[in-house]
Structures are given as C-alpha cells and as structure tokens.
Design a protein around this motif. Structure first.
Motif, short mmCIF file in Angstrom:
data_model
loop_
_atom_site.label_atom_id
_atom_site.label_comp_id
_atom_site.label_asym_id
_atom_site.label_seq_id
_atom_site.Cartn_x
_atom_site.Cartn_y
_atom_site.Cartn_z
N SER A 16 110.16 67.41 108.31
CA SER A 16 109.82 66.59 107.14
C SER A 16 111.06 66.02 106.46
O SER A 16 111.09 65.86 105.23
CB SER A 16 109.01 67.42 106.13
OG SER A 16 107.83 67.91 106.72
N ILE A 17 112.07 65.69 107.25
CA ILE A 17 113.30 65.10 106.72
C ILE A 17 113.27 63.61 107.02
O ILE A 17 113.16 63.20 108.18
CB ILE A 17 114.55 65.75 107.35
CG1 ILE A 17 114.68 67.20 106.90
CG2 ILE A 17 115.81 64.97 106.99
CD1 ILE A 17 115.82 67.95 107.56
N PRO A 36 106.88 77.98 108.06
CA PRO A 36 108.19 78.04 107.43
C PRO A 36 108.25 77.20 106.17
O PRO A 36 107.55 76.20 106.02
CB PRO A 36 109.13 77.48 108.51
CG PRO A 36 108.25 76.60 109.35
CD PRO A 36 106.90 77.26 109.34
N LEU A 37 109.11 77.62 105.24
CA LEU A 37 109.37 76.80 104.06
C LEU A 37 110.09 75.53 104.49
O LEU A 37 110.81 75.51 105.49
CB LEU A 37 110.24 77.58 103.07
CG LEU A 37 109.57 78.75 102.35
CD1 LEU A 37 110.62 79.57 101.61
CD2 LEU A 37 108.51 78.25 101.38
N PRO A 38 109.92 74.44 103.76
CA PRO A 38 110.60 73.20 104.13
C PRO A 38 112.10 73.35 103.99
O PRO A 38 112.58 74.16 103.18
CB PRO A 38 110.05 72.18 103.13
CG PRO A 38 109.61 73.00 101.96
CD PRO A 38 109.10 74.29 102.54
N LEU A 84 113.86 68.43 100.31
CA LEU A 84 113.66 68.47 98.86
C LEU A 84 114.80 67.80 98.11
O LEU A 84 114.88 67.90 96.89
CB LEU A 84 113.55 69.93 98.39
CG LEU A 84 112.55 70.82 99.12
CD1 LEU A 84 112.69 72.26 98.65
CD2 LEU A 84 111.14 70.32 98.92
N ASP A 85 115.68 67.11 98.85
CA ASP A 85 116.97 66.69 98.31
C ASP A 85 116.90 65.34 97.59
O ASP A 85 117.51 64.36 98.01
CB ASP A 85 117.99 66.62 99.45
CG ASP A 85 119.40 66.34 98.95
OD1 ASP A 85 119.68 66.65 97.78
OD2 ASP A 85 120.21 65.81 99.74
N ALA A 86 116.14 65.29 96.49
CA ALA A 86 116.09 64.06 95.70
C ALA A 86 117.46 63.66 95.14
O ALA A 86 117.80 62.48 95.13
CB ALA A 86 115.07 64.22 94.58
N PRO A 87 118.28 64.62 94.68
CA PRO A 87 119.59 64.22 94.14
C PRO A 87 120.63 63.86 95.20
O PRO A 87 121.75 63.48 94.85
CB PRO A 87 120.03 65.46 93.34
CG PRO A 87 119.33 66.60 93.97
CD PRO A 87 118.00 66.05 94.41
N GLN A 88 120.28 63.99 96.50
CA GLN A 88 121.22 63.62 97.59
C GLN A 88 122.51 64.44 97.52
O GLN A 88 123.62 63.91 97.52
CB GLN A 88 121.53 62.12 97.53
CG GLN A 88 120.37 61.21 97.87
CD GLN A 88 120.04 61.23 99.36
OE1 GLN A 88 120.79 60.73 100.19
NE2 GLN A 88 118.92 61.84 99.70
#
Length: 448
Positions: free
Chosen positions: A151-152, A277-279, A284-288
């Motif tokens: 999911s990346i 598994p957890l993502p 989850l990297d909205a702030p990059q």
C-alpha cells in the motif's frame, strides 16, 4: 587449489583441507551426500566416493543413520568461535544460519532461462552504463509491487537501486549530510549495520525495545535531538514484535516536528504466517519523512546483491545528484532480468510458495525445539525464531558455533548492557522434520 584428477578426489581434498585448517571441527556432522551433491552440482555417487576415501583415510567416520562426521580422533587446529554472521565460506548453509532464504526453493532453471533471454535479445545500447539510479523497468516493477503488496504509493523517480542494505544506508547518510548527527537504533538490533553507520560519522543512540517495538516515549525523554531513527516496524529484528500503531504515530510526529528522518528497514515483511500485518510506516507518511529500504536478498537469494530505496519526493534531487558520482553498481542484465521476473508474476508465485514452505519449516523446528525442552518465543512471521534460555547466552552461542551450529545470542545484538538471554536461529533451509530433530539434538548436546 587442487584441480587435477577425478572430481571426487578434488572434493575429498577440499574437505581434508578444511579439516586440517580447523574450519570443520572434530565431531562436525557433514551434509548428506544427496544435499551436498545438489549444492555442488555433481552426482551423489561422486560425493559418496569422496566421503568413502576420507573414511578410509581416517578423516571421517560413519555413524549409521546419524550420518557422516569428522573423526573425533584427529588432532586439529582449534575451531574459531567468533560469530559467522552470514557464512559465505561454507560449501553449504550451516545449521540455523541467519540471513539466508531457502536456497532449494528458488526456481533456478526459470531464472537461467530469463537471464539467457535477456542476454540474447540485448542491443548495443544495453552495453552502456545505464541510468545511474537503476534501470527504469526494474524501478517501475518495484513501484507496482509496493502499491499492491504494501500500500505504498510512489513514482519510479523515487526509487533508487543499490547493491545491498549497507550501500543503501551509506547512500542515505551521505545524501542527507548526516555526519555528526545522532540516530535512534533499536536495542537489540541488527549488529552488522552499526559499523556502516559509524563510518559515516553518526552517533548511535540505543533505544530499548519491548512488546510494542521501539520505545519512542523513552527516546523522546532521553535523546530527543537525534536526526535519524532506524526501525524495523513490521517485524523487529531480532525479537519479532511489530511497532504498535500509537508508537508509529509518535515516531512520525517526532520526525515532522524535528525535521528528522525515519529509515524504515522492511527486510522480511513478505513472510507473515498469522494475521494481517500492520501497514508500513511509509504508507502512513503524509509528512514525507520516511525513507523506505527493501532488499531482494531474503525473498530471492543474497548473491543477487540488489536492494532498493524509496525516498520522499523532496529528496529525489539530492539523491540523484549523489548517485551521479557513483552510478548504480548492480549489473544491467541482472536488473533487467529481475524486472522481468517481477512483471511477469514469477516473484508473486515464488513468495506464495515460500510462505507455504516456511510455515511448515518453522513448525518442524518449533516442534523439535519443544520436544527438547526449549522455550520458543511466539512470533507471527519472519525467517528466524527466538528461544529463551537461562544463563550466559553469549557463552552458550559460542559453544554451539564451535559445534558447527550457527545460532546467535540476543545479547550479542545489544548495545546497552545485557538483557533477557536468548538464542536466534533460522529455519529456512531445514527440509524435513528429521533434519530439524537432528539439528536440535545437536544443539542440545552442544549447550549441555
């Protein structure tokens, strides 16, 4: 090296030399003739003849169904007991050896055909240096794989091909001018990456790990001014726990407010046998602020020497500027073949087969350990397991290595003092319940 004479005599000479030099200690069990023949690419009769000659000369001894062993009546050089982390000098995997996928399960014939096809159809332009960031076809294949499996969402421009985890780490720290900065690292954690980090002038800050992964709250209270955090959130190495969702959010929040960088080492997330598994942090990297590091060494084979990074879009320019000076070190035919392997669906099928076999092989080893009275730590995935023990795990692991068993002590993976003792071992190259039983019995003898 002796290259004269029949093949079986060459093999016998190599084994005899290894015994004389102390690489094969007295009492060391040799692989079965069938397994050794497969590894060497010769007939089983050839290996049997080599073993037979050394038995006749007194170097080896047969012990019925238990197998063939180095004679215990020889006067040999002492066997080194320092950790052999990933082998490389042995003609076959050592029992319990970490870092190796199941070498017998990789579709070598298919890989050879695909590599041959690439070589036959290459053009004169394929003889040039190629893209310094890595072949675009491979980077695009990695993007599609990560989108479906992890999911990346990323672009091929964000992907950089490297020759391994150590090369990826050096590239990150040089591109971000990390010299003189601090880095949070999990304690215990993978020890072989520490010298690489230290060579780049980074100060390591060991952060304790509990059943929720890296203790981010402890890190914030004690070393909040670090610039990097190196984590294995999907399957902590070596304890096998996952970084909890609250701590993932804490970590991302810290990175955003402190302009810090998280290096996510997703080394074996493909192998999970229970639950979902957890993502990954990267998803989850909205702030990059997350740099995602992956490798094909665990999913395919280490000799491929191919890994990758996914960097945030704002960093692409800095990374590309640096790789212009060094270029991608992975040979182009290998990159092209790997891209074909992923794009044509062979990688997915290989992983599916590996998960089935690994679940079975882990069960074989776990049952053998439990039968011998060992306390196995429950884990939901990965290609290694942990056994709790009492006493000095460093000394006991050294005893096991002296007997040819490549287990490692958890306390050898620690930086700040000692903690709960335990042994780390792999099950990937155990091919039967009998093999598991024999290796665990040998481990019990070595420890007691």
């Amino acid at each position: 090296m002796q290259n004269e004479g029949p093949r079986y005599r060459q093999i016998a000479w190599q084994l005899k030399t290894a015994i004389e030099e102390g690489k094969l200690g007295a009492g060391r069990r040799l692989p079965s003739s069938r397994v050794y023949a497969q590894e060497l690419g010769v007939s089983r009769v050839t290996v049997e003849n080599a073993y037979g000659e050394l038995v006749a000369q007194g170097w080896l001894e047969r012990r019925g169904q238990a197998g063939t062993f180095v004679s215990e009546h020889l006067t040999l050089k002492p066997v080194a007991v320092e950790p052999t982390w990933f082998g490389g000098e042995e003609p076959h995997p050592q029992p319990f050896q970490l870092g190796l996928p199941a070498l017998d399960l990789f579709p070598r014939a298919l890989w050879a055909r695909m590599m041959g096809r690439r070589l036959r159809t290459q053009t004169r332009f394929d003889l040039a240096l190629g893209d310094v960031c890595g072949e675009m076809a491979l980077r695009q294949a990695i993007v599609e794989y990560l989108r479906l499996s992890r999911s990346i969402e990323c672009l091929p421009e964000q992907v950089f091909i490297t020759s391994g985890y150590a090369a990826s780490m050096s590239l990150i720290l040089r591109a971000l001018n990390g010299q003189g900065q601090g880095m949070w690292v999990e304690d215990p954690g993978f020890p072989l990456i520490r010298p690489v980090i230290a060579r780049e002038g980074i100060t390591l800050h060991p952060i304790p790990v509990d059943n929720e992964g890296m203790n981010v709250e402890w890190a914030l209270a004690n070393v909040s001014d670090a610039r990097f955090a190196l984590v294995t959130p999907a399957h902590q190495s070596p304890l096998g726990v996952a970084l909890s969702l609250p701590r993932r959010r804490q970590l991302l929040d810290w990175a955003m407010h402190n302009q810090a960088w998280i290096i996510e080492d997703d080394y074996d997330s493909e192998f999970r046998y229970q639950g979902k598994p957890l993502p990954p942090l990267k998803s989850l990297d909205a702030p990059q602020r997350v740099i995602y590091a992956g490798t094909f060494s665990k999913a395919m084979f280490p000799a491929l020497r191919t890994a990758w990074l996914v960097v945030p879009l704002p960093l692409v320019g800095a990374f590309r500027e640096l790789v212009r000076q060094i270029a991608c070190p992975v040979p182009i035919p290998g990159q092209q073949t790997l891209g074909d392997f992923i794009r044509e669906g062979h990688f997915w099928r290989h992983l599916k087969k590996m998960r089935v076999h690994y679940a079975r092989r882990r069960r074989w080893l776990e049952e053998a350990l439990l039968a011998q009275g060992f306390d196995v730590v429950a884990q939901q995935g990965g290609i290694q397991l942990v056994v709790n023990i009492s006493g000095d795990d460093r000394r006991l692991a050294a005893q096991a290595r002296a007997a040819g068993l490549a287990v490692q002590a958890i306390n050898d993976w620690r930086i700040a003092g000692r903690g709960t003792p335990g042994l780390i071992m792999s099950f990937t190259n155990i091919v039967s319940q009998n093999m598991a039983n024999e290796q665990v019995a040998a481990l019990r003898r070595a420890l007691t």
